[in-house]
Design a protein around this motif. Structure first.
Motif, short mmCIF file in Angstrom:
data_model
loop_
_atom_site.label_atom_id
_atom_site.label_comp_id
_atom_site.label_asym_id
_atom_site.label_seq_id
_atom_site.Cartn_x
_atom_site.Cartn_y
_atom_site.Cartn_z
N SER A 11 0.78 -1.21 0.14
CA SER A 11 0.08 0.09 0.12
C SER A 11 0.82 1.10 -0.04
N ALA A 12 0.29 2.39 -0.35
CA ALA A 12 1.03 3.60 -0.36
C ALA A 12 1.45 3.99 1.04
N ARG A 13 0.57 3.66 1.91
CA ARG A 13 1.01 3.82 3.32
C ARG A 13 2.55 2.98 3.78
N ALA A 14 2.34 1.82 3.47
CA ALA A 14 3.41 0.88 3.68
C ALA A 14 4.66 1.31 2.99
N ARG A 15 4.63 1.82 1.66
CA ARG A 15 5.69 2.36 0.91
C ARG A 15 6.37 3.51 1.76
N GLN A 16 5.41 4.55 2.19
CA GLN A 16 5.89 5.72 2.96
C GLN A 16 6.44 5.12 4.15
N THR A 17 6.07 4.40 5.01
CA THR A 17 6.95 3.99 6.18
C THR A 17 8.05 3.19 5.70
N ILE A 31 13.50 4.42 -2.79
CA ILE A 31 14.16 5.49 -2.43
C ILE A 31 15.80 5.28 -2.72
N VAL A 32 16.52 6.33 -3.04
CA VAL A 32 17.97 6.35 -3.23
C VAL A 32 18.70 7.47 -2.55
N ARG A 33 19.24 7.09 -1.37
CA ARG A 33 19.70 8.29 -0.41
C ARG A 33 21.17 8.57 -0.88
#
Length: 416
Positions: free
Chosen positions: A198-204, A225-227
């Motif tokens: 889910s979008a929420r899981a991805r943001q977490t 994400i690439v940091r």
């Protein structure tokens, strides 16, 4: 019936084997051991569980890992270095002998270096929360671990990271595989097995990547994400491989293999690198000669091409996306090269080796992680007039039954 047995030899998987073929994991040649037969063993030779060592071998040493004997990763931590090296070399020599190929096999090259730089951890739900670890030998049972001591120090915290990253994806309620790679930019993590999130899981997960100071975090190859760029070195080049992409197990192993490949090609000016991956060999070879790299994975081809373009001083590098199992390079295509390198997956390169055999290429360098398929492909080349000049076993999977092989094939009477 349980009782004492005498171990005659060490099998291909690192298990003790009696004269009549009973397989006893954890036993060494020359030992007398008490065993308990395993019931319901599936296929192959009869097996028994080691109950006690009555007469230990002088080659027995204390294993250093607390999970040895339970975790299915390492097979021979209890064997002293010299007989261990001889056993691994003999695995290659025996496979060649069975295929009827005579060739000098060099001593084993130790390429463990700082340790494994990539591991895949399995996460499953358990009492008290998610558990991360490896599978037990010949089993789907999870062996939870706190750290794997044969990895680079940067990976020692990987099990803890895997447990935390599983949280937004259900804490291991659905099987989750976590591939973690140590790179110059930090840890590169790819989560697989869960399916869409889910979008929420991805943001977490993105937030956790920052808390855990990861270089890159991906879900089924989809970059979240690439940091920092998770780069690895191939000679002078810096490679940004795709998420979950293939990488040699140790940095020392990659360097050893690339060095042997480069030496084997001699003075060749034009080299084809087949099953090239992200360029572990191509980019090193290109420091002194033109290279045509062929690989089926589009992400790997893009990474190789980018690294070649961004590394100053390299000779010409061309990259082609092509499935060499279905569409191997044909003899007329191969004839324009002075040397061909092929480094296929464990299944080997039977179709491509047959086309190399038909070509006029004077030198072929075979790299393999499987002695049996290497010997099969070597037989194809030998029957076409190639001589296997040198075979070098390389040990980047220390304590396991896996061994890398580099073989240099030359056509009789032709050298460059």
């Amino acid at each position: 019936m349980s009782g004492p047995v005498r171990i005659a030899r060490l099998g291909a998987r690192g298990d003790g084997v009696t004269a009549d073929g009973l397989v006893v994991p954890g036993a060494l040649p020359g030992e007398t051991v008490n065993v308990i037969p395993e019931e319901g063993a599936r296929g192959g030779a009869a097996r028994a569980r080691l109950e006690a060592v009555l007469e230990p071998s002088p080659d027995r040493i204390a294993p250093f890992c607390p999970y040895f004997g339970t975790c299915g990763g390492c097979a021979v931590q209890h064997l002293a270095p010299a007989p261990y090296a001889a056993w691994k070399r003999d695995l290659v020599a025996a496979a060649l002998a069975r295929a009827g190929i005579a060739a000098p096999v060099a001593p084993l090259v130790d390429a463990h270096g700082a340790g494994r730089r990539r591991i895949t951890l399995h996460v499953r739900a358990g009492e008290g929360g998610p558990r991360a670890g490896f599978m037990a030998a010949r089993s789907h049972a999870l062996v939870p671990i706190d750290l794997c001591p044969i990895t680079e120090p940067a990976l020692h915290g990987a099990p803890g990271n895997a447990r935390r990253l599983s949280g937004p994806l259900g804490g291991g309620g659905k099987p989750l595989d976590v591939q973690v790679t140590a790179t110059s930019g930090g840890l590169d993590v790819d989560l697989r097995g869960h399916g869409p999130a889910s979008a929420r899981a991805r943001q977490t997960l993105i937030g956790l990547a920052g808390e855990l100071d990861l270089a890159r975090l991906s879900l089924h190859g989809d970059v979240l994400i690439v940091r920092r760029p998770p780069e690895t070195a191939s000679g002078r080049a810096r490679v940004l491989a795709p998420p979950g992409g293939f990488l040699q197990a140790t940095a020392a192993g990659e360097a050893a293999l690339a060095g042997l490949v480069a030496a084997g090609t001699g003075r060749a000016r034009r080299v084809a690198d087949l099953f090239a991956g992200s360029g572990a060999f191509s980019l090193v070879l290109a420091e002194s000669r033109a290279v045509h790299a062929v690989e089926s994975d589009p992400g790997a081809v893009a990474a190789l091409d980018r690294a070649a373009r961004e590394t100053p001083g390299l000779r010409a590098v061309t990259a082609e996306r092509r499935d060499l199992f279905r569409r191997p390079l044909l003899a007329p295509e191969l004839d324009r090269f002075d040397a061909v390198v092929f480094d296929p997956p464990r299944a080997g390169a039977e179709a491509q080796a047959a086309r190399i055999a038909e070509s006029k290429v004077p030198v072929a360098i075979g790299v393999s992680c499987d002695a049996a398929t290497f010997a099969r492909d070597a037989g194809l080349l030998a029957r076409a007039g190639f001589r296997l000049d040198a075979v070098t076993p390389v040990d980047q999977f220390r304590h396991s039954a896996h061994v890398e092989i580099v073989g240099v094939f030359r056509r009789e009477g032709r050298r460059r």
